[in-house]
Design a protein around this motif. Structure first.
Motif, short mmCIF file in Angstrom:
data_model
loop_
_atom_site.label_atom_id
_atom_site.label_comp_id
_atom_site.label_asym_id
_atom_site.label_seq_id
_atom_site.Cartn_x
_atom_site.Cartn_y
_atom_site.Cartn_z
N UNK A 174 -8.69 14.43 -1.47
CA UNK A 174 -8.80 13.61 -2.68
C UNK A 174 -7.99 12.33 -2.56
N UNK A 175 -6.81 12.42 -1.94
CA UNK A 175 -5.97 11.22 -1.76
C UNK A 175 -6.66 10.22 -0.84
N UNK A 176 -7.21 10.71 0.28
CA UNK A 176 -7.89 9.81 1.21
C UNK A 176 -9.10 9.16 0.55
N UNK A 177 -9.86 9.90 -0.25
CA UNK A 177 -11.03 9.34 -0.92
C UNK A 177 -10.61 8.27 -1.93
N UNK A 234 0.81 -1.21 0.00
CA UNK A 234 0.00 0.00 0.00
C UNK A 234 0.85 1.27 0.00
N UNK A 235 2.09 1.20 0.51
CA UNK A 235 2.91 2.40 0.59
C UNK A 235 3.22 3.00 -0.79
N UNK A 236 3.75 2.23 -1.76
CA UNK A 236 3.94 2.83 -3.09
C UNK A 236 2.64 3.24 -3.75
N UNK A 237 1.54 2.55 -3.41
CA UNK A 237 0.23 2.94 -3.94
C UNK A 237 -0.16 4.32 -3.44
N UNK A 238 0.16 4.61 -2.18
CA UNK A 238 -0.12 5.94 -1.63
C UNK A 238 0.68 7.02 -2.37
N UNK A 239 1.96 6.74 -2.63
CA UNK A 239 2.79 7.72 -3.32
C UNK A 239 2.31 7.95 -4.75
N UNK A 240 1.95 6.88 -5.45
CA UNK A 240 1.47 7.05 -6.83
C UNK A 240 0.13 7.78 -6.86
N UNK A 241 -0.74 7.50 -5.90
CA UNK A 241 -2.03 8.21 -5.83
C UNK A 241 -1.81 9.69 -5.56
N UNK A 242 -0.89 10.01 -4.66
CA UNK A 242 -0.58 11.41 -4.38
C UNK A 242 -0.06 12.12 -5.62
N UNK A 243 0.82 11.45 -6.38
CA UNK A 243 1.35 12.05 -7.60
C UNK A 243 0.24 12.27 -8.64
#
Length: 236
Positions: free
Chosen positions: A182-185, A148-157
């Motif tokens: 938007x990232x949390x959603x 999930x960590x790289x998924x968080x970074x890619x979503x933020x980007x």
């Protein structure tokens, strides 16, 4: 570089996890020169792994911002407390070196070992201590967190890029509020996909987390060599 990367990926995940656990705390205690040498070596490993699995410019920028934030905070606090700017700058550079090397170590582990392999290694380590039932649950939780960590970074980007394209005139205050929401959603929507993936692959059962490792002679040679280097770094 591709050959060395393949050898690193084929190494036993228990060995890589143990080396990271042994080297990680040392990066905060070694002399800066030793940390710099270790950082150069780990950077070479990371570059060889990144040939087939690039990190991405946005991820590198985010990690650099993370290092600069903590270095700036440390330097600012030390100058406020009365330390001279030269000493504060030196401490900041040492902190930047240690943080950067630690991040390179984590990235090398993430690129060389899958989340499930790391989970299996943790399950093998904890099974004799806490039992098989708790061990596989912890392994599944760790694997999901690593995934999930790289998924968080890619979503933020992606959210930042969408804001730049659709709302280029937005103020900094509006972005500071809108981007995290938007990232949390988006991440909340991705949790359902993660649940379906776990169920579809049968990872919610203890049988899926039964370790099936095969220790080789090459793993023994790598382990002895790396442990000797870490011991020399502790004695330096």
């Amino acid at each position: 570089m591709r050959l060395s990367a393949s050898h690193i990926r084929e190494a036993d995940p228990r060995l890589k996890l143990a080396l990271c656990l042994a080297l990680g705390p040392g990066l905060w205690l070694f002399e800066p020169v030793v940390v710099a040498v270790a950082g150069i070596g780990l950077l070479g490993v990371l570059l060889s792994l990144a040939v087939e699995q690039p990190l991405g410019r946005d991820m590198v920028r985010s990690l650099a911002f993370f290092v600069l934030f903590w270095v700036g905070l440390k330097v600012g606090v030390e100058m406020v407390t009365g330390m001279g700017w030269q000493e504060a700058a030196t401490d900041g550079l040492v902190l930047a070196l240690r943080l950067s090397t630690l991040l390179v170590l984590g990235l090398a582990l993430a690129l060389s070992t899958s989340a499930r392999s790391l989970g299996l290694a943790v399950s093998w380590l904890l099974r004799p201590v806490i039992g098989g039932e708790r061990a596989w649950r912890i392994a599944l939780s760790l694997a999901l967190m690593i995934h999930f960590l790289p998924l968080c970074l890619s979503t933020l980007a992606q959210v930042k890029e969408a804001y730049r394209g659709r709302c280029p005139q937005c103020s900094l205050a509006r972005r500071a509020v809108g981007i995290p929401l938007a990232v949390v959603r988006n991440l909340g929507q991705k949790t359902w996909n993660q649940t379906l993936a776990v169920a579809g692959r049968g990872l919610e059962s203890p049988q899926a987390w039964a370790p099936d490792f095969r220790w080789s002679r090459r793993d023994s040679l790598w382990g002895v060599g790396c442990l000797l280097l870490i011991a020399a770094a502790w004695l330096a």
